[in-house]
Structure formats: structure tokens, C-alpha cells
Design a protein around this motif. Structure first.
Motif, PDB file in Angstrom:
ATOM      1  N   PHE A  14      45.974  48.352  19.198  1.00  0.00           N
ATOM      2  CA  PHE A  14      45.867  47.086  19.922  1.00  0.00           C
ATOM      3  C   PHE A  14      44.769  46.222  19.294  1.00  0.00           C
ATOM      4  CE2 PHE A  14      47.482  48.920  24.199  1.00  0.00           C
ATOM      5  CZ  PHE A  14      48.769  48.456  23.944  1.00  0.00           C
ATOM      6  N   ALA A  15      45.028  44.928  19.229  1.00  0.00           N
ATOM      7  CA  ALA A  15      44.016  43.957  18.826  1.00  0.00           C
ATOM      8  C   ALA A  15      43.572  43.186  20.069  1.00  0.00           C
ATOM      9  CB  ALA A  15      44.589  43.001  17.781  1.00  0.00           C
ATOM     10  N   PRO A  16      42.402  42.571  20.042  1.00  0.00           N
ATOM     11  CA  PRO A  16      41.971  41.776  21.200  1.00  0.00           C
ATOM     12  C   PRO A  16      43.047  40.777  21.626  1.00  0.00           C
ATOM     13  CG  PRO A  16      40.154  42.022  19.672  1.00  0.00           C
ATOM     14  CD  PRO A  16      41.358  42.615  18.995  1.00  0.00           C
ATOM     15  N   GLY A  17      43.345  40.797  22.929  1.00  0.00           N
ATOM     16  CA  GLY A  17      44.377  39.927  23.467  1.00  0.00           C
ATOM     17  C   GLY A  17      45.728  40.577  23.623  1.00  0.00           C
ATOM     18  N   ASP A  18      45.949  41.750  22.997  1.00  0.00           N
ATOM     19  CA  ASP A  18      47.244  42.435  23.096  1.00  0.00           C
ATOM     20  C   ASP A  18      47.483  43.034  24.473  1.00  0.00           C
ATOM     21  OD1 ASP A  18      47.849  41.850  20.493  1.00  0.00           O
ATOM     22  OD2 ASP A  18      47.536  43.876  19.712  1.00  0.00           O
ATOM     23  N   GLN A  19      46.453  43.499  25.114  1.00  0.00           N
ATOM     24  CA  GLN A  19      46.598  44.230  26.371  1.00  0.00           C
ATOM     25  C   GLN A  19      45.413  43.916  27.270  1.00  0.00           C
ATOM     26  OE1 GLN A  19      48.720  45.363  28.109  1.00  0.00           O
ATOM     27  NE2 GLN A  19      48.751  47.547  28.505  1.00  0.00           N
ATOM     28  N   GLY A  20      45.642  43.945  28.576  1.00  0.00           N
ATOM     29  CA  GLY A  20      44.557  43.664  29.505  1.00  0.00           C
ATOM     30  C   GLY A  20      45.038  43.753  30.936  1.00  0.00           C
ATOM     31  N   GLY A  21      44.184  43.352  31.858  1.00  0.00           N
ATOM     32  CA  GLY A  21      44.515  43.369  33.279  1.00  0.00           C
ATOM     33  C   GLY A  21      43.274  43.070  34.091  1.00  0.00           C
ATOM     34  N   THR A  22      43.419  42.272  35.122  1.00  0.00           N
ATOM     35  CA  THR A  22      42.274  41.796  35.899  1.00  0.00           C
ATOM     36  C   THR A  22      41.398  42.927  36.421  1.00  0.00           C
ATOM     37  OG1 THR A  22      43.538  39.857  36.580  1.00  0.00           O
ATOM     38  CG2 THR A  22      41.600  40.416  37.897  1.00  0.00           C
ATOM     39  N   PHE A  23      42.013  43.988  36.943  1.00  0.00           N
ATOM     40  CA  PHE A  23      41.248  45.061  37.576  1.00  0.00           C
ATOM     41  C   PHE A  23      41.087  46.289  36.682  1.00  0.00           C
ATOM     42  CE2 PHE A  23      43.011  42.636  41.145  1.00  0.00           C
ATOM     43  CZ  PHE A  23      41.852  42.342  41.836  1.00  0.00           C
ATOM     44  N   CYS A  24      41.528  46.229  35.457  1.00  0.00           N
ATOM     45  CA  CYS A  24      41.482  47.404  34.574  1.00  0.00           C
ATOM     46  C   CYS A  24      40.031  47.772  34.247  1.00  0.00           C
ATOM     47  CB  CYS A  24      42.262  47.134  33.288  1.00  0.00           C
ATOM     48  SG  CYS A  24      44.025  46.871  33.577  1.00  0.00           S
ATOM     49  N   GLY A  25      39.690  49.036  34.485  1.00  0.00           N
ATOM     50  CA  GLY A  25      38.323  49.493  34.279  1.00  0.00           C
ATOM     51  C   GLY A  25      37.398  49.129  35.410  1.00  0.00           C
ATOM     52  N   ASN A  26      37.965  48.843  36.582  1.00  0.00           N
ATOM     53  CA  ASN A  26      37.186  48.516  37.775  1.00  0.00           C
ATOM     54  C   ASN A  26      36.147  49.602  38.049  1.00  0.00           C
ATOM     55  OD1 ASN A  26      36.973  49.051  40.868  1.00  0.00           O
ATOM     56  ND2 ASN A  26      37.541  46.892  40.730  1.00  0.00           N
ATOM     57  N   ALA A  27      34.897  49.208  38.222  1.00  0.00           N
ATOM     58  CA  ALA A  27      33.809  50.187  38.359  1.00  0.00           C
ATOM     59  C   ALA A  27      33.987  51.081  39.579  1.00  0.00           C
ATOM     60  CB  ALA A  27      32.467  49.461  38.423  1.00  0.00           C
ATOM     61  N   LEU A  28      34.488  50.527  40.685  1.00  0.00           N
ATOM     62  CA  LEU A  28      34.667  51.313  41.903  1.00  0.00           C
ATOM     63  C   LEU A  28      35.685  52.419  41.698  1.00  0.00           C
ATOM     64  CD1 LEU A  28      33.778  51.438  44.914  1.00  0.00           C
ATOM     65  CD2 LEU A  28      35.782  50.023  45.430  1.00  0.00           C
ATOM     66  N   MET A  29      36.809  52.090  41.073  1.00  0.00           N
ATOM     67  CA  MET A  29      37.841  53.094  40.834  1.00  0.00           C
ATOM     68  C   MET A  29      37.363  54.142  39.819  1.00  0.00           C
ATOM     69  SD  MET A  29      40.148  51.932  42.873  1.00  0.00           S
ATOM     70  CE  MET A  29      38.738  51.361  43.833  1.00  0.00           C
ATOM     71  N   CYS A  30      36.654  53.692  38.807  1.00  0.00           N
ATOM     72  CA  CYS A  30      36.153  54.634  37.799  1.00  0.00           C
ATOM     73  C   CYS A  30      35.154  55.614  38.405  1.00  0.00           C
ATOM     74  CB  CYS A  30      35.520  53.877  36.635  1.00  0.00           C
ATOM     75  SG  CYS A  30      36.708  52.976  35.602  1.00  0.00           S
ATOM     76  N   ALA A  31      34.345  55.157  39.361  1.00  0.00           N
ATOM     77  CA  ALA A  31      33.402  56.050  40.022  1.00  0.00           C
ATOM     78  C   ALA A  31      34.135  57.149  40.781  1.00  0.00           C
ATOM     79  CB  ALA A  31      32.512  55.258  40.974  1.00  0.00           C
ATOM     80  N   ALA A  32      35.221  56.786  41.456  1.00  0.00           N
ATOM     81  CA  ALA A  32      36.008  57.799  42.155  1.00  0.00           C
ATOM     82  C   ALA A  32      36.615  58.796  41.178  1.00  0.00           C
ATOM     83  CB  ALA A  32      37.113  57.120  42.968  1.00  0.00           C
ATOM     84  N   ALA A  33      37.152  58.303  40.067  1.00  0.00           N
ATOM     85  CA  ALA A  33      37.760  59.188  39.073  1.00  0.00           C
ATOM     86  C   ALA A  33      36.732  60.137  38.466  1.00  0.00           C
ATOM     87  CB  ALA A  33      38.444  58.361  37.981  1.00  0.00           C
ATOM     88  N   LEU A  34      35.520  59.665  38.250  1.00  0.00           N
ATOM     89  CA  LEU A  34      34.468  60.544  37.735  1.00  0.00           C
ATOM     90  C   LEU A  34      34.172  61.667  38.719  1.00  0.00           C
ATOM     91  CD1 LEU A  34      32.109  57.866  36.181  1.00  0.00           C
ATOM     92  CD2 LEU A  34      33.074  59.823  34.946  1.00  0.00           C
ATOM     93  N   ALA A  35      34.161  61.348  40.013  1.00  0.00           N
ATOM     94  CA  ALA A  35      33.926  62.384  41.019  1.00  0.00           C
ATOM     95  C   ALA A  35      35.045  63.419  41.002  1.00  0.00           C
ATOM     96  CB  ALA A  35      33.805  61.745  42.404  1.00  0.00           C
TER      97      ALA A  35
END
Length: 417
Positions: free
Chosen positions: A282-303
Motif C-alpha cells: 500500500f502507498a499513502p492514500g491507498d487504504q484508510g478509515g476514520t476509526f482505524c487504529g482507534n486508541a480505545l479499541m486498541c487498548a481493549a485488544a491489548l488486554a
């Protein structure tokens, strides 16, 4: 029939189903006339105080059960610190989770999504970009009959679920269908336009049908020989569900691309697309999403990852899976059940009558004896029940589930000839 102490706690807000304006929800699935308002571990409680032992867990989503303390603590602490910085900025939780997943998978790059379907959509995009750059524009991805990869237009087209080819037609082209565990059927579909092969290590929606280790190793060899990408959809099998961290571990292979979802967040919406460095194009701009990598969800996944990778946890999943399997096998002669399929705590069993699973799931959920807890099961096919409990389900809960299933199946039934 004794209940764990946590199951005896009645919800103080007794509100009849008829008081809920359920018509405001789009009718996209058939739901029973009960509103669930609270969960604790392996138990769900509805608005009228009735309880159910849950062996569905949001379709294999609640890895550690309902309201898992480690997940609720992680969410609470993170919500007070940072929820969403935005996809155009780094946040510490996304970096930490990406590092953990790449280290655990052996795949060097990670992109976060909101669901497993989005992760699979991303895998399709990544493979097609790889084909543009390295295989003369190749875009076809060999997928499999009876597979399920999600409900976006592309992932529905990649799926082999009956009826998906007519729903929302026309399909996205480029997904010829092979037969699981038939390497020759894959080879026959490979041509100049082929860029990848994509499959689930265990086809969950097909009724828990495993790709054999020999077949997975054969696919790895075939992809290596022909320069194709091997994409493994671990949305249901990943994060300990099969008793290994990843469903493909038993085959001793490594994919080029792997997708995660469901159990990664332990109940909150997050998915992940992982790829080898050589496939990460992927190059910059090829893929994305407003909530992708959301800190709240990532914290739950780490737990969740902390819990699942703790010493002894996966060994306990395998032991619980064996206990459940053995119990189902003991019920088989009495009720005419077929062989138990699956691994770990992703199991399924066929019932003797063609349409019996739906009726059995309803009988288990709504027991005839007053005061008896309900049992939530998934009628994944008209004749098949799927069991996907929390990975930390306790032995007494497994035994109670088997007792409730025995009662729901009713009088002994002879196996079909």
C-alpha cells in the motif's frame, strides 16, 4: 442442577419485552423476543431477569466472556486518557498493538480496521495492488465453496455461501471457487490473472469444516512455486479460538497475509490486516478509515492479548475444548448426533434430522421447566449446532451446558441410517 453464584444475580430493572420499541431497528435477522441488558462471564441476563448460559458469545467475539474485568478496566482507563486521535496521527496504543501482533504472527506490517469484514476487504485490495505491481495486473483470488469472508460487496463475492451470488447482484468479479481440501481443484483455477489464494483455516459458517494440515501445507507450496500470495482469514479462528494462538499453527506454515477480527477486541469492534514486508505494498492514500487504529479499541485488544498469551491460557482452552467434545460425544448415542467437528472451543455437531438445529437452539434458549436457565447455541446450519463459548469458560459451566443441551434435545433419537 446448581448454578454458579454469578448466575443467580437478578437484574433489578424488570422491563417486559413489549415495552421496547424494537421496530426502530431494521429487520436484518430473526431475533427472539427477549432484550438482553447485562452479561457476566458466560452468562447473559435479559430485561425480565431471566438468565442464559451463552455458548455463542456474540458469534465467537467475547473471547474472555461478557464484561471481562480486564477489558472493562482497559476501556475505562483508556477512555479517561485518549479515545481517538484520528487516522492521520500516531497514537501509542495502536503502535503497541501493531508491535504485539507482528511479533506474535511473524508478519511485519499491520493495518487496523473496524471489523473482520473490513480486514478481509483490505486483504483483497492489498492482493490486487500486489498483482498490479508484481504480476502484470493479475487480480483474481481463488477462494472456496462454502467460505465466508464478510458482508461487504467484495467479501460477499469472495465468499462461497449459498445465495450470496444472487444477493445484491452483480457480484464483484475475480473470485473463482475451489473445493476445500482438494489441491487439484485449486491448481485447475490458477491462470495468468491469479494473484492469491484466500481461505479460512476452519470454515465456520459452513458448519466448522477444517482445512487439513496437509492441504494448508500443499497450498503454501503451490503459492511459493507460482509466486502467489496465501491469504488466511483468521477472523474466527485467530486469538486462541482453536487452542493455538492462530488457527494455521497446526500446519506449521506462515501466510503472506492474515486477517483478524471477532475475538481480537474481546467484544469491541476491531480487526487487523497483517502482511509480510514483501506483500505490504500500500502507498499513502491507498487504504484508510476514520476509526482505524482507534486508541480505545486498541487498548481493549491489548488486554485480550495479554490474557490469551499468559502462561497456561491456551493449554486451558485445549482442555476445555476436550471436555466439551467428550461431553458431546457422550450425548451422541442418546440423541443420534454425528461426529464432533472442530478444534479447541470452535466446535460443531450434526443432529439427525435435516431441520432440527433451529428447533434445538430454540428449545435450549426457552427451557420448558420454569426456573431452568436458558442455553444459547448457534444453529449455524439447519442440521448443525455450533458452539463457541468464552475461552475462559469454567468446567462447571461446560457440564451445565451439556446437561441443558441433553434436556433440549429431548427423548433419545436413533441416528439416521
Amino acid at each position: 442442577m446448581s448454578l454458579p453464584a454469578t448466575a443467580a444475580i437478578a437484574d433489578p430493572f424488570a422491563i417486559p419485552f413489549s415495552h421496547y420499541p424494537v421496530r426502530a431497528l431494521m429487520r436484518v435477522t430473526e431475533r427472539p423476543p427477549r432484550v438482553f441488558v447485562r452479561g457476566q462471564g458466560s452468562w447473559l441476563f435479559d430485561s425480565e431477569g431471566r438468565r442464559c448460559l451463552d455458548l455463542v458469545q456474540g458469534w465467537a467475539v467475547n473471547t474472555l466472556g461478557h464484561a471481562a474485568p480486564v477489558v472493562t478496566r482497559a476501556l475505562s482507563a483508556q477512555a479517561a486518557r485518549l479515545v481517538q486521535a484520528g487516522p492521520g496521527l500516531y497514537n501509542d496504543r495502536a503502535i503497541e498493538l501493531a508491535q504485539r501482533l507482528t511479533a506474535l504472527s511473524g508478519l511485519e506490517r499491520c493495518f487496523f480496521t473496524n471489523s473482520g469484514a473490513e480486514a478481509n476487504e483490505g486483504a483483497i485490495k492489498l492482493a490486487r495492488k500486489f498483482g498490479q505491481l508484481h504480476r502484470g495486473g493479475a487480480f483474481e483470488i481463488v477462494t472456496f465453496a462454502n467460505a465466508f469472508h464478510g458482508r461487504t460487496l467484495a467479501t460477499m463475492s469472495a465468499s462461497g455461501k449459498a445465495g450470496f451470488d444472487r444477493l445484491f447482484a452483480p457480484q464483484v468479479p475475480g473470485f473463482p471457487k475451489a473445493r476445500l481440501n482438494d489441491l487439484a481443484s485449486v491448481s485447475a483455477l490458477v491462470g495468468s490473472n491469479t494473484v492469491a489464494v484466500m481461505l479460512e483455516p476452519v470454515q465456520g459458517e459452513a458448519g466448522v469444516v477444517e482445512a487439513t494440515p496437509e492441504f494448508l501445507r500443499g497450498l503454501r507450496r503451490l503459492c511459493d512455486e507460482l509466486g502467489l500470495l496465501l491469504i488466511l482469514d483468521e477472523v474466527q479462528t485467530g486469538v486462541g479460538r482453536t487452542g493455538d494462538l492462530w488457527g494455521h499453527e497446526a500446519a506449521g506454515i506462515r501466510p503472506d497475509i492474515m486477517t483478524l477480527g471477532k475475538g481480537l477486541g474481546g467484544g469491541v469492534p476491531i480487526g487487523a490486516l497483517l502482511a509480510r514486508e514483501s506483500a505490504s505494498c500500500f502507498a499513502p492514500g491507498d487504504q484508510g478509515g476514520t476509526f482505524c487504529g482507534n486508541a480505545l479499541m486498541c487498548a481493549a485488544a491489548l488486554a485480550v492479548l495479554d490474557a490469551v498469551t499468559a502462561p497456561g491460557f491456551l493449554q486451558r482452552v485445549r482442555a476445555a475444548g476436550e471436555r466439551l467434545r467428550t461431553g458431546l460425544e457422550r450425548l451422541a448415542p442418546r440423541h443420534g448426533l454425528g461426529p464432533v467437528r472442530g478444534r479447541g472451543l470452535l466446535l460443531a455437531v450434526d443432529l439427525p434430522q435435516a431441520d432440527q438445529a433451529v428447533r434445538a437452539a430454540e428449545a435450549a434458549r426457552e427451557p420448558a421447566v420454569s426456573g431452568t436457565p436458558g442455553l444459547l447455541l448457534n444453529a449455524v446450519r439447519p442440521q448443525s449446532l455450533r458452539l463457541v463459548p468464552a475461552l475462559n469458560i469454567a468446567d462447571p459451566e461446560i457440564d451445565l451446558a451439556l446437561e441443558l443441551l441433553d434436556a433440549a434435545l429431548g427423548a433419545p433419537t436413533r441416528a439416521a441410517p
